[in-house]
Design an enzyme around this catalytic site. Structure first.
Site, mmCIF file in Angstrom:
data_model
loop_
_atom_site.group_PDB
_atom_site.id
_atom_site.type_symbol
_atom_site.label_atom_id
_atom_site.label_comp_id
_atom_site.label_asym_id
_atom_site.label_seq_id
_atom_site.Cartn_x
_atom_site.Cartn_y
_atom_site.Cartn_z
ATOM 1 N N LYS A 1 -5.557 -3.638 -5.982
ATOM 2 C CA LYS A 1 -4.491 -2.822 -6.542
ATOM 3 C C LYS A 1 -3.167 -3.440 -6.116
ATOM 4 C CE LYS A 1 -1.774 0.123 -6.012
ATOM 5 N NZ LYS A 1 -0.285 0.089 -6.304
ATOM 6 N N GLY B 1 1.707 -3.805 3.641
ATOM 7 C CA GLY B 1 2.811 -3.001 3.145
ATOM 8 C C GLY B 1 3.524 -2.289 4.273
ATOM 9 N N GLY C 1 0.734 2.451 5.618
ATOM 10 C CA GLY C 1 -0.402 1.953 6.385
ATOM 11 C C GLY C 1 -1.007 3.021 7.285
ATOM 12 N N GLU D 1 -1.761 -4.922 7.689
ATOM 13 C CA GLU D 1 -0.634 -5.802 8.046
ATOM 14 C C GLU D 1 0.623 -5.086 7.578
ATOM 15 O OE1 GLU D 1 2.449 -7.878 7.554
ATOM 16 O OE2 GLU D 1 1.324 -9.057 6.082
ATOM 17 N N GLU E 1 13.331 -1.167 9.318
ATOM 18 C CA GLU E 1 13.169 -2.304 8.428
ATOM 19 C C GLU E 1 14.062 -2.145 7.197
ATOM 20 O OE1 GLU E 1 9.326 -5.025 7.343
ATOM 21 O OE2 GLU E 1 9.140 -2.869 7.044
#
Length: 502
Positions: free
Chosen positions: A200, A253, A258, A275, A405
């Site tokens: 996906k 992502g 996550g 990750e 981030e």
């Protein structure tokens, strides 16, 4: 069409790209497939903000079909193939990625916005090499023999050994920053291990993943071994993660997403690799080679317009070089041309979406509101999803600019006095994906590398991964590692076998 020279301008889009954009459908059980609902979602060109194509808006019914196809392939022809046969197919996929290289590169730049040079070198060439690298592991899956000390019943002897077996159907969910390359990172080791895949891709950038699935069929993969479903994370992604037919989840992502995937995986006891996000520090000591500030800024910080999980978004400069280094970094930042990725002379390009553009602009505004000082103040084109690069000073460690981030062309620079302080500041974040040290003193390298809390540490370089070097994070940057032998192990179960004999 084979890949063009990496730094060549795209003056006319390839007819193969135009043809593909007319009907980019999901790939389920070896067939191009619309969503069962008939609904579609737009995919945009970040350089113009215009609709580039429409893709199926897949839902739970489509996920059911894709997982069923993957299960059938896993239990059927795929599991009967010899390791050398899987190896040969992976090598064929690599060759076909290169054969269709220019089509893939142009498609990636049109959909993601990145420089055509990066699309050619990273998305295409690195992806082909990754399939070749993982092809080699297909024939090197091995167990071990074990001496055991079982004393009962009397007169009985035992021999034990382990087998490595493919885990089954893999749900792979990829991000939008390196769409084709991330698909290769998931698909290649899964196939080498003998698994089947339902991929996906990010809803913003599904096109090269669809094209890759078609390439896999062209290479001779049995139908259902690689399936690609398009749609939103909330609908298609959530249904895929929760599906009882999925044995393993691999996700790249954001940390927030996550965590939710990890909770769902644990509820079902599914194998999971995550990750996740990063806020990578670059710690530059007084004795660093200042000539390296060019690649440190261009590759370490602004690579892919800062849309990388290991982007050096926090630069810590030791006091002795602070003024000079800051002047150089600011000069480089001001000099970077911003424009369409189809022109390789543009070193900064549009962000992936209007939503992400708004996020990055909000981060810049928040930094200014919190008291950080912007040094650049550049302008960006009105049309498309562009944001001008920004460099901040007077940044406190508790500011969002230093802790959250941004995932764009935004960098915070702050001084430190002694090396221990620099390392302490570098570690002061919930993330731990990548970090770098810049020094000409080997003693500092050996002393401070162990003190940095990150999964990947570069020295006098930054943001340069390799297929043989494990990649993953400490802290909230993820669970597990990609690349190297460990990437293969992510898709294998260990079975112990104990044989009794007289």
């Amino acid at each position: 069409m084979k890949i063009a020279r990496p730094d060549s301008l795209v003056e006319t889009v390839s007819p193969d790209v135009t043809s593909f954009l007319a009907a980019p459908l999901a790939v389920i059980g070896g067939k191009s497939s619309p969503a069962q609902s008939g609904e579609t979602s737009p995919v945009y060109n970040p350089a113009t903000g215009e609709v580039l194509a429409r893709v199926p808006a897949c839902g739970p019914a489509d996920i059911d079909r894709a997982v069923a196809a993957a299960q059938e392939a896993f239990e059927g022809p795929w599991s009967k193939m010899l390791p050398a046969q899987r190896q040969g197919l992976l090598l064929k996929i690599a060759d076909l990625i290169e054969a269709h290289g220019e089509e893939l590169a142009q498609l990636e730049t049109l959909n993601q916005g990145k420089s055509i040079m990066l699309s050619r070198l990273i998305e295409v060439q690195s992806s082909a090499e990754y399939f070749r690298y993982m092809a080699g592991w297909a024939t090197k899956i091995e167990g071990s023999t074990l001496d055991v000390s079982i004393p009962i019943p009397p007169g009985m002897s035992y021999q034990a050994f382990t087998r490595k077996e493919a885990v089954g159907v893999v749900a792979a969910i990829t991000p939008w920053n390196f769409p084709l390359n991330m698909a290769a990172w998931k698909i290649a080791p899964a196939l080498a291990a003998g698994c089947t895949v339902v991929l996906k891709p990010a809803e913003e950038t599904p096109l090269t993943s669809i094209r890759l699935a078609r390439i896999c069929l062209e290479a001779g993969l049995p139908e259902g071994v690689v399936n690609v479903v398009t749609g939103t994370g909330e609908t298609a992604g959530a249904a895929l993660v929760a599906h009882p037919g999925v044995a393993k989840i691999t996700f790249t992502g954001s940390t927030g997403t996550g965590k939710r995937i990890g909770i769902q995986a644990m509820q079902d006891m599914k194998r999971v690799t995550l990750e996740l996000g990063g806020k990578a520090p670059m710690v530059m000591f007084d004795d660093m080679d200042l000539d390296l500030l060019g690649p440190a800024t261009g590759i370490g910080t602004f690579f892919n317009t800062g849309q990388t999980c290991c982007a050096g978004a926090r630069i810590y400069l030791q006091r002795g070089i602070y003024d000079k280094a800051l002047e150089v970094i600011a000069g480089i930042t001001r000099s970077l041309p911003l424009g369409s990725g189809l022109d390789p002379r543009n070193q900064l390009n549009p962000l992936v979406s209007a939503r992400h553009q708004a996020h990055v602009k909000a981060c810049i505004a928040k930094g200014i509101e919190d008291g950080a000082r912007p040094l650049i103040g550049g302008t960006a084109p009105d049309k498309g999803f562009y944001v001008a690069p920004e460099l901040f000073t007077d940044v406190r460690q508790d500011m969002a600019l230093m802790q959250e981030e941004v995932f764009g062309p935004v960098v915070a620079v702050t001084p430190f006095d002694d090396p221990d302080e620099g390392i302490r500041l570098a570690n002061d974040t919930r993330y731990g994906l990548g970090a770098s040290l810049w020094t000409t003193d080997l003693n500092k390298v050996m002393r401070y590398v162990p003190k940095l809390k990150a999964g990947v540490i570069w020295v006098n370089s930054h943001n340069i991964p390799d297929q043989n070097m494990p990649f993953g994070g400490f802290k909230q940057s993820g669970i597990g590692r990609e690349h190297g032998r460990g990437a293969l192990d992510n898709y294998l179960e260990t079975k112990s076998v104990c044989v009794a004999y007289r």
